[in-house]
Structure formats: C-alpha cells, structure tokens
Enzyme design. Structure first.
Site, mmCIF file in Angstrom:
data_model
loop_
_atom_site.group_PDB
_atom_site.id
_atom_site.type_symbol
_atom_site.label_atom_id
_atom_site.label_comp_id
_atom_site.label_asym_id
_atom_site.label_seq_id
_atom_site.Cartn_x
_atom_site.Cartn_y
_atom_site.Cartn_z
ATOM 1 N N SER A 144 2.059 1.735 -1.519
ATOM 2 C CA SER A 144 1.434 1.009 -0.410
ATOM 3 C C SER A 144 0.168 1.725 0.015
ATOM 4 C CB SER A 144 2.414 0.898 0.755
ATOM 5 O OG SER A 144 2.013 1.712 1.831
ATOM 6 N N LYS A 145 -0.803 0.951 0.437
ATOM 7 C CA LYS A 145 -2.086 1.603 0.732
ATOM 8 C C LYS A 145 -2.016 2.444 1.993
ATOM 9 C CE LYS A 145 -4.319 -2.480 2.706
ATOM 10 N NZ LYS A 145 -5.321 -3.491 2.440
ATOM 11 N N ARG A 146 -1.010 2.210 2.821
ATOM 12 C CA ARG A 146 -0.885 3.038 4.019
ATOM 13 C C ARG A 146 -0.272 4.394 3.694
ATOM 14 N NH1 ARG A 146 2.175 -0.431 6.411
ATOM 15 N NH2 ARG A 146 1.045 -2.207 5.578
#
Ligand code: GLU
Length: 462
Positions: free
Chosen positions: A239-241
C-alpha cells in the site's frame, strides 16, 4: 458475434493516473510487454482518465517516462498509444444507448435508501425494482441473467464460476449519461481490438460483469489473466501509505532499470532452471502466462537489492561512473571520485549508497556520528591511533604498505587487522563501514590522513 479485428495479439496496459507509478502496475505492464514482443503483437497504452481528478497531462507524461525507463518504449513498433479514455466518451454513450435499445439495460430511479428499505440488507445488491418500469431517465443498469453462471476462463486462476443470481444488475452509466468504469473499460478494449487482458487480481471480481458486457455488445470476450497481488514481508497487500510502491522512488534510490525489470518479472513468474538474473531477451523468449503463479507475490526488498548489486557489478567502470553521477555532490572533484569509483562499485547495492561511502574524500572533516564513534573508539583506541600515526608518518604512501604497517601495529596490541582497522576507519571516514580502507587512505593522502588521526586522538583525550 463478430470476431476480433485481426488475428494478431493485442494486449493493453490501462492505468488510471494517480501521480505515481505503482510497482504492481509496472509488473503488469512488463508481462503485457513480454507478450507483445514474444508474439510480434501490439501493446496499447490506454490512460483511464475519465475521473475528472485524473486527467492531468503531467501524470500521463509521468506514465510514459516510467514505462520508457523499464524499456517499454513508445518508439517501438510494438507500442501503440497513448489513447485517452476520455476521448472515447461518444463510443461509451453509443454502447449504453445500444444496450438500452436492445433491452439489455434499463434506467433506474431508486435511491440506495429505497433499495435498503425494500431488501432490509445494506450488503445486498440492487433488487431489480426498476427492471420493467420502462423509465426513460436515471442511472443505467445492466440486466444480468437470473439463472446459470458466468464462467471466466482465466489463464492464471483457472476456471472461475460466478453464479448469475448473486450478481446484481450493476450500473453502467450515471443519470447524466456519463459512462462508468466497468463499461468504458470494456468498450475501449473492444474498440481497440484487445485479444488478451492481463491485469491485477483486484479486477477479477469485475470480470464476470465485463464478460457479460462483451457478449451483450456482440463480441467474444478476450483471454483473461489476473496476476497475483503483491504483498510486503507481513503478507499485507502493498500500500502506498505503508510501503514504498512508486517506481520513481526506486529509481531515485539508485536501482538500475535492468535490475528493476529483472526483479519485477520474478513477481509471480519464474524463468526455467532456478535462475534469477536473466536478461530481458531471454525472459521474453520463455515467458508464458500459463506459468504465472496465482498465489500472492512477496515484494522482497532484500532480494531486489541483491539483484541490483549484481547488475551494478556487471557494469563497466565507465557505465558505473556515469550511473552514479546523479548521486554525487556537485562540488566533488571528479578526478578524485574516479579513483574511488572502482572501489565503490564492489560495495554498493543501490547507487545512492555511493554518497556516504565517498564523502570522506571531499569533506574538510569527516562526518561525526556518535554511535559509530562509540562503537569503534574502545580501549586501546587512543594508543593504537598514536602508534598508527607514528607508523604512517614516513610510510611509502600505498595501500599495501599502509596495510602492512597497521597489521604490525595491531599485533603489538594483540589485535587482528579487522579490529585494528576500526578506530582508524572511524577517525578517517567517520563511519564504521566503508570502502576498502587502505585504498581509501591512499586516495586521501598522507597529510589529511595524519591530520584526521590526530584530530581523533585529541577528541579522545578531551
Ligand atoms: N484502470 C484500471 C486500474 O488502473 C485498470 C483496468 C484494467 O486493467 O482493466 O486499475
């Protein structure tokens, strides 16, 4: 039903621009590119920009340059596009109109609240209330079959059956007539003559609906292939977070394009014979969608680093020096750097590491890091540095001699060379790990080496 426009293989990559290029997207793009090159087919780049927030021109540029970085070049005869989904809106609207006309779709005026009030279950889909009301405006829904099952033949997942009764009459256009993703994506694939759709697993649940649309629009569906999700070391979907997912970030950290391509191809697929380092041309020759594994692919940064290190060591010194250039400080004397480059090439896993390995040669004083200092400057560091300073004062200034002399100094303290090196390395470079020490000292020169050892002694004394 009409067959596809030609017998040639036509694949596509259809990103929704987000301002960064996800490594999972890069993997899908490479798999499609391998198919296009292997079959002499065509790879179509389609930008799915219908969401108003998603049509910034610079984002499309970013996608094109990220693709070019991994070798998917817009100048290749296998490349077509970019085609903008937004430009296809008339075709999307025409497809919706045709489905309405043939009774395969209908208008619906229900609100979500009304549907829930009727079904009593917020998780259940649409109940078909407007199916036969003959409305002429409102949302447009596709009339799904009531019985039977839709069977998706997926080259990775195998045969997946979706019972039609469990599939709601899904929306294909908003009440203002604008098309929704599920429809636009199919209409574009049909218009572009796409024969094989290879994309991320997250779209598998859309596939039965899309297959019904292909058929309702009068076409045989394409060959489907859904490639496995990519997970981190905790087996969570990247996930990009949480994770580093942007291809651009890997480039900025000093991964080589060839290494990145090699690694991405191993996410869910493997070349024959337990090999990991495989040139692109060989991968293209061997690639087979049917060999893609359906279980999640682990994005193993350690393995990526190891592969990148191998690619770095395989470069010529000249190519390495050039590749490392963006990671150097502009003020550094390139003649001095040239002497260090050969040493650095043997040590780095990613190019950004060259900075900290080489900076000692360009700074007036080495960096100071308390942890490294405390680790290296243990008894008898002060005495050892004093003896080294004496031994080096009149030494012929070459790596071999410097090594021999430090070895001798170490012996008088009962220390092996590795242990004897540690305080000298920190005194001179500021760090506990670095380039081969004696070659580094040779480059740094006698005066600066002795001055740094003296400065370290003074710090130890104070
Ligand atoms: N635009 C979709 C996405 O980026 C891809 C759809 C597809 O490949 O069919 O997830």
């Amino acid at each position: 039903m009409s067959s596809s426009v030609s017998s040639k293989v036509r694949v596509r990559f259809a990103p929704s621009p987000t301002g960064m290029f996800h490594v999972g997207g890069a993997r899908s793009a490479l798999f499609n590119w391998a198919i296009a090159e292997q079959t002499g087919g065509t790879f179509v780049l389609r930008i799915e920009d219908t969401d108003a927030n998603r049509n910034r021109p610079e984002w499309t540029e970013g996608i094109i340059s990220a693709l070019a970085w991994i070798g998917i070049n817009a100048d290749s005869p296998h490349f077509e596009g970019p085609l903008m989904q937004s430009a296809q809106e008339p075709q999307h609207r025409a497809a919706v109109a045709g489905l309405l006309e043939r009774g395969r779709a209908y208008h619906c005026a229900c609100t979500r609240e009304e549907v829930i009030a009727r079904t009593g279950d917020p998780n259940r889909g649409y109940d078909g209330f407007c199916r036969d009301r003959g409305l002429t405006e409102g949302l447009v829904r596709f009339r799904t079959p009531d019985e039977g099952a839709t069977t998706v033949d997926d080259r990775v997942r195998g045969t997946v059956e979706f019972p039609n009764a469990a599939m709601e009459d899904f929306a294909i256009a908003r009440s203002d007539g604008s098309p929704l993703f599920i429809l636009a994506n199919v209409v574009d694939d049909i218009e572009m003559g796409i024969t094989e759709v290879l994309r991320g697993d997250e779209h598998l649940s859309n596939t039965p609906k899309q297959q019904l649309l292909w058929e309702a629009l009068g076409h045989f569906p394409p060959v489907w292939a859904h490639v496995p999700v990519i997970v981190n070391e905790k087996r969570q979907k990247l996930s990009k977070r949480r994770d580093k997912v942007a291809l651009e970030d890997y480039k900025a950290e000093g991964y080589l394009a060839d290494a990145m391509v090699n690694y991405l191809m191993l996410l869910g697929w493997a070349p024959s014979g337990d090999r990991e380092i495989v040139p692109w041309a060989e991968m293209v020759g061997e690639f087979a969608v049917s060999d893609i594994n359906s279980s999640p692919a682990f994005f193993d940064v350690k393995k990526l680093r190891a592969i990148n290190g191998e690619y770095i060591r395989a470069l010529s010194l000249e190519a390495f020096t050039e590749a490392a250039e963006p990671f150097l400080d502009p003020s550094w004397d390139r003649e001095v750097w040239k002497r260090l480059a050969e040493l650095a090439q043997t040590r780095v896993a990613v190019l950004s590491e060259v900075h900290n390995l080489a900076d000692f040669a360009f700074l007036d004083e080495p960096v100071f890091d308390e942890q490294s200092w405390n680790k290296a400057m243990k008894e008898p560091a002060a005495e050892l540095l004093a003896a080294t300073e004496d031994a080096y004062r009149d030494a012929p200034w070459n790596a071999e001699e410097l090594k021999t002399r430090l070895e001798a100094v170490g012996t008088t303290f009962g220390l092996k060379l590795g242990k004897a090196q540690a305080p000298v390395r920190v005194a001179v470079t500021g760090r506990t790990v670095g380039l081969p020490l004696f070659e580094s000292l040779e480059v740094l020169g006698r005066d600066r080496t002795l001055a740094r050892i003296a400065a370290a002694r003074a710090r130890l004394a104070s």
